[in-house]
Write a protein that holds these residues in place. Structure first.
Motif, PDB file in Angstrom:
ATOM      1  N   LEU A  61       0.823  -1.214   0.000  1.00  0.00           N
ATOM      2  CA  LEU A  61       0.000   0.000   0.000  1.00  0.00           C
ATOM      3  C   LEU A  61       0.856   1.263   0.000  1.00  0.00           C
ATOM      4  O   LEU A  61       0.570   2.224  -0.715  1.00  0.00           O
ATOM      5  N   THR A  62       1.914   1.252   0.781  1.00  0.00           N
ATOM      6  CA  THR A  62       2.825   2.394   0.833  1.00  0.00           C
ATOM      7  C   THR A  62       3.450   2.638  -0.531  1.00  0.00           C
ATOM      8  O   THR A  62       3.527   3.777  -0.999  1.00  0.00           O
ATOM      9  N   ALA A  63       3.879   1.575  -1.181  1.00  0.00           N
ATOM     10  CA  ALA A  63       4.471   1.714  -2.517  1.00  0.00           C
ATOM     11  C   ALA A  63       3.441   2.203  -3.531  1.00  0.00           C
ATOM     12  O   ALA A  63       3.727   3.063  -4.366  1.00  0.00           O
ATOM     13  N   ALA A  64       2.217   1.683  -3.451  1.00  0.00           N
ATOM     14  CA  ALA A  64       1.179   2.065  -4.412  1.00  0.00           C
ATOM     15  C   ALA A  64       0.808   3.540  -4.283  1.00  0.00           C
ATOM     16  O   ALA A  64       0.545   4.215  -5.279  1.00  0.00           O
ATOM     17  N   PHE A  65       0.802   4.059  -3.062  1.00  0.00           N
ATOM     18  CA  PHE A  65       0.400   5.447  -2.830  1.00  0.00           C
ATOM     19  C   PHE A  65       1.577   6.416  -2.728  1.00  0.00           C
ATOM     20  O   PHE A  65       1.376   7.595  -2.440  1.00  0.00           O
ATOM     21  N   SER A  66       2.779   5.933  -2.997  1.00  0.00           N
ATOM     22  CA  SER A  66       3.950   6.811  -2.928  1.00  0.00           C
ATOM     23  C   SER A  66       3.941   7.805  -4.091  1.00  0.00           C
ATOM     24  O   SER A  66       3.142   7.700  -5.022  1.00  0.00           O
ATOM     25  N   LYS A  67       4.848   8.759  -4.036  1.00  0.00           N
ATOM     26  CA  LYS A  67       4.935   9.804  -5.058  1.00  0.00           C
ATOM     27  C   LYS A  67       5.065   9.235  -6.470  1.00  0.00           C
ATOM     28  O   LYS A  67       4.502   9.765  -7.418  1.00  0.00           O
ATOM     29  N   LYS A  68       5.813   8.192  -6.629  1.00  0.00           N
ATOM     30  CA  LYS A  68       6.021   7.567  -7.940  1.00  0.00           C
ATOM     31  C   LYS A  68       5.196   6.293  -8.107  1.00  0.00           C
ATOM     32  O   LYS A  68       5.407   5.539  -9.040  1.00  0.00           O
ATOM     33  N   GLY A  69       4.244   6.088  -7.212  1.00  0.00           N
ATOM     34  CA  GLY A  69       3.442   4.876  -7.249  1.00  0.00           C
ATOM     35  C   GLY A  69       2.347   4.923  -8.293  1.00  0.00           C
ATOM     36  O   GLY A  69       2.002   5.986  -8.828  1.00  0.00           O
ATOM     37  N   PRO A  70       1.772   3.768  -8.591  1.00  0.00           N
ATOM     38  CA  PRO A  70       0.767   3.683  -9.652  1.00  0.00           C
ATOM     39  C   PRO A  70      -0.530   4.440  -9.351  1.00  0.00           C
ATOM     40  O   PRO A  70      -1.204   4.898 -10.274  1.00  0.00           O
ATOM     41  N   VAL A  71      -0.883   4.612  -8.089  1.00  0.00           N
ATOM     42  CA  VAL A  71      -2.127   5.325  -7.762  1.00  0.00           C
ATOM     43  C   VAL A  71      -1.998   6.798  -8.123  1.00  0.00           C
ATOM     44  O   VAL A  71      -2.821   7.356  -8.861  1.00  0.00           O
ATOM     45  N   LEU A  72      -0.952   7.447  -7.637  1.00  0.00           N
ATOM     46  CA  LEU A  72      -0.758   8.867  -7.928  1.00  0.00           C
ATOM     47  C   LEU A  72      -0.508   9.094  -9.416  1.00  0.00           C
ATOM     48  O   LEU A  72      -1.068  10.015 -10.015  1.00  0.00           O
ATOM     49  N   GLU A  73       0.326   8.257 -10.020  1.00  0.00           N
ATOM     50  CA  GLU A  73       0.596   8.404 -11.450  1.00  0.00           C
ATOM     51  C   GLU A  73      -0.662   8.189 -12.283  1.00  0.00           C
ATOM     52  O   GLU A  73      -0.914   8.912 -13.241  1.00  0.00           O
ATOM     53  N   GLY A  74      -1.476   7.220 -11.909  1.00  0.00           N
ATOM     54  CA  GLY A  74      -2.721   6.965 -12.628  1.00  0.00           C
ATOM     55  C   GLY A  74      -3.697   8.129 -12.498  1.00  0.00           C
ATOM     56  O   GLY A  74      -4.312   8.548 -13.486  1.00  0.00           O
ATOM     57  N   ASN A  75      -3.829   8.659 -11.289  1.00  0.00           N
ATOM     58  CA  ASN A  75      -4.712   9.810 -11.087  1.00  0.00           C
ATOM     59  C   ASN A  75      -4.209  11.030 -11.850  1.00  0.00           C
ATOM     60  O   ASN A  75      -5.002  11.758 -12.463  1.00  0.00           O
ATOM     61  N   THR A  76      -2.913  11.249 -11.829  1.00  0.00           N
ATOM     62  CA  THR A  76      -2.333  12.387 -12.549  1.00  0.00           C
ATOM     63  C   THR A  76      -2.602  12.267 -14.036  1.00  0.00           C
ATOM     64  O   THR A  76      -3.023  13.234 -14.680  1.00  0.00           O
ATOM     65  N   LYS A  77      -2.379  11.087 -14.607  1.00  0.00           N
ATOM     66  CA  LYS A  77      -2.638  10.873 -16.032  1.00  0.00           C
ATOM     67  C   LYS A  77      -4.108  11.101 -16.368  1.00  0.00           C
ATOM     68  O   LYS A  77      -4.429  11.689 -17.401  1.00  0.00           O
ATOM     69  N   THR A  78      -4.991  10.651 -15.510  1.00  0.00           N
ATOM     70  CA  THR A  78      -6.428  10.837 -15.737  1.00  0.00           C
ATOM     71  C   THR A  78      -6.784  12.312 -15.762  1.00  0.00           C
ATOM     72  O   THR A  78      -7.487  12.776 -16.668  1.00  0.00           O
ATOM     73  N   TYR A  79      -6.309  13.063 -14.775  1.00  0.00           N
ATOM     74  CA  TYR A  79      -6.621  14.492 -14.720  1.00  0.00           C
ATOM     75  C   TYR A  79      -5.983  15.255 -15.872  1.00  0.00           C
ATOM     76  O   TYR A  79      -6.610  16.132 -16.467  1.00  0.00           O
ATOM     77  N   LEU A  80      -4.738  14.931 -16.197  1.00  0.00           N
ATOM     78  CA  LEU A  80      -4.087  15.620 -17.310  1.00  0.00           C
ATOM     79  C   LEU A  80      -4.814  15.360 -18.624  1.00  0.00           C
ATOM     80  O   LEU A  80      -4.967  16.268 -19.439  1.00  0.00           O
ATOM     81  N   ALA A  81      -5.281  14.142 -18.825  1.00  0.00           N
ATOM     82  CA  ALA A  81      -6.039  13.832 -20.044  1.00  0.00           C
ATOM     83  C   ALA A  81      -7.336  14.641 -20.085  1.00  0.00           C
ATOM     84  O   ALA A  81      -7.714  15.158 -21.139  1.00  0.00           O
ATOM     85  N   PHE A  82      -7.989  14.787 -18.943  1.00  0.00           N
ATOM     86  CA  PHE A  82      -9.211  15.583 -18.876  1.00  0.00           C
ATOM     87  C   PHE A  82      -8.912  17.055 -19.178  1.00  0.00           C
ATOM     88  O   PHE A  82      -9.624  17.696 -19.955  1.00  0.00           O
ATOM     89  N   PHE A  83      -7.847  17.595 -18.578  1.00  0.00           N
ATOM     90  CA  PHE A  83      -7.465  18.996 -18.820  1.00  0.00           C
ATOM     91  C   PHE A  83      -7.096  19.212 -20.285  1.00  0.00           C
ATOM     92  O   PHE A  83      -7.472  20.213 -20.891  1.00  0.00           O
ATOM     93  N   GLU A  84      -6.350  18.275 -20.855  1.00  0.00           N
ATOM     94  CA  GLU A  84      -5.987  18.355 -22.279  1.00  0.00           C
ATOM     95  C   GLU A  84      -7.237  18.412 -23.153  1.00  0.00           C
ATOM     96  O   GLU A  84      -7.322  19.223 -24.076  1.00  0.00           O
ATOM     97  N   GLN A  85      -8.177  17.544 -22.865  1.00  0.00           N
ATOM     98  CA  GLN A  85      -9.407  17.500 -23.652  1.00  0.00           C
ATOM     99  C   GLN A  85     -10.127  18.838 -23.585  1.00  0.00           C
ATOM    100  O   GLN A  85     -10.582  19.362 -24.607  1.00  0.00           O
ATOM    101  N   GLN A  86     -10.222  19.412 -22.391  1.00  0.00           N
ATOM    102  CA  GLN A  86     -10.880  20.705 -22.228  1.00  0.00           C
ATOM    103  C   GLN A  86     -10.173  21.790 -23.041  1.00  0.00           C
ATOM    104  O   GLN A  86     -10.805  22.592 -23.717  1.00  0.00           O
ATOM    105  N   MET A  87      -8.848  21.808 -22.984  1.00  0.00           N
ATOM    106  CA  MET A  87      -8.086  22.831 -23.697  1.00  0.00           C
ATOM    107  C   MET A  87      -8.135  22.616 -25.201  1.00  0.00           C
ATOM    108  O   MET A  87      -8.207  23.578 -25.974  1.00  0.00           O
TER     109      MET A  87
END
Length: 157
Positions: free
Chosen positions: A21-47
């Motif tokens: 869990l610690t690794a998954a939620f770390s700064k370079k973990g898949p949870v944060l990276e996945g959420n970041t990619k999702t939000y960036l894709a949404f922002f890109e689409q809007q722009m």
């Protein structure tokens, strides 16, 4: 002592779960990276909904920080730090417009508009006119060139 020894495998299993869990939620973990990619894709689409009207494409990239990339006429987007003043102005407009749509600040500020050629200036003003109900205040600042003012008068009056 025997009860502690018997509990050890269960404690080791709990430790493995907590480490995962610690690794998954770390700064370079898949949870944060996945959420970041999702939000960036949404922002890109809007722009990009507005960018295509100007002949551009926007890409947001997380590579040692957030990078805004812009491309024109189907070319691969490049980091705005390597772009012309015109492309930077378009990227800034698109970012501000997106932020306005999410925050409701309803303020748009253009500065140094004299660096834009008439085609992109006209396209930006038409986009502002199209989105005029999204803003309470639009501030346009720049050197008073007659060609710049003619386009403003033509489109916004």
């Amino acid at each position: 002592m025997l009860s502690v020894k018997n509990a050890l495998p269960e404690q080791e299993e709990s430790l493995k779960v907590l480490e995962a869990l610690t690794a998954a939620f770390s700064k370079k973990g898949p949870v944060l990276e996945g959420n970041t990619k999702t939000y960036l894709a949404f922002f890109e689409q809007q722009m990009n909904e507005s960018a295509v009207k100007l002949g551009y494409t926007i890409r947001l990239a997380m590579e040692n920080g957030l990078h805004v990339c812009i491309g024109r006429n189907g070319k691969n987007p490049v980091d705005v730090s390597n772009c012309s003043a015109r492309e930077k102005a378009v990227a800034i407009f698109l970012l501000l417009d997106m932020l306005n749509s999410f925050t409701g600040i309803r303020l748009l500020f253009f500065d140094e508009v004299e660096m834009l050629d008439n085609d992109i200036w006209r396209a930006l003003l038409n986009l502002v006119k199209e989105k005029k109900n999204d803003y309470d205040h639009v501030v346009i600042a720049g050197v008073n060139h007659s060609d710049t003012m003619e386009v403003v008068d033509e489109i916004l009056r």
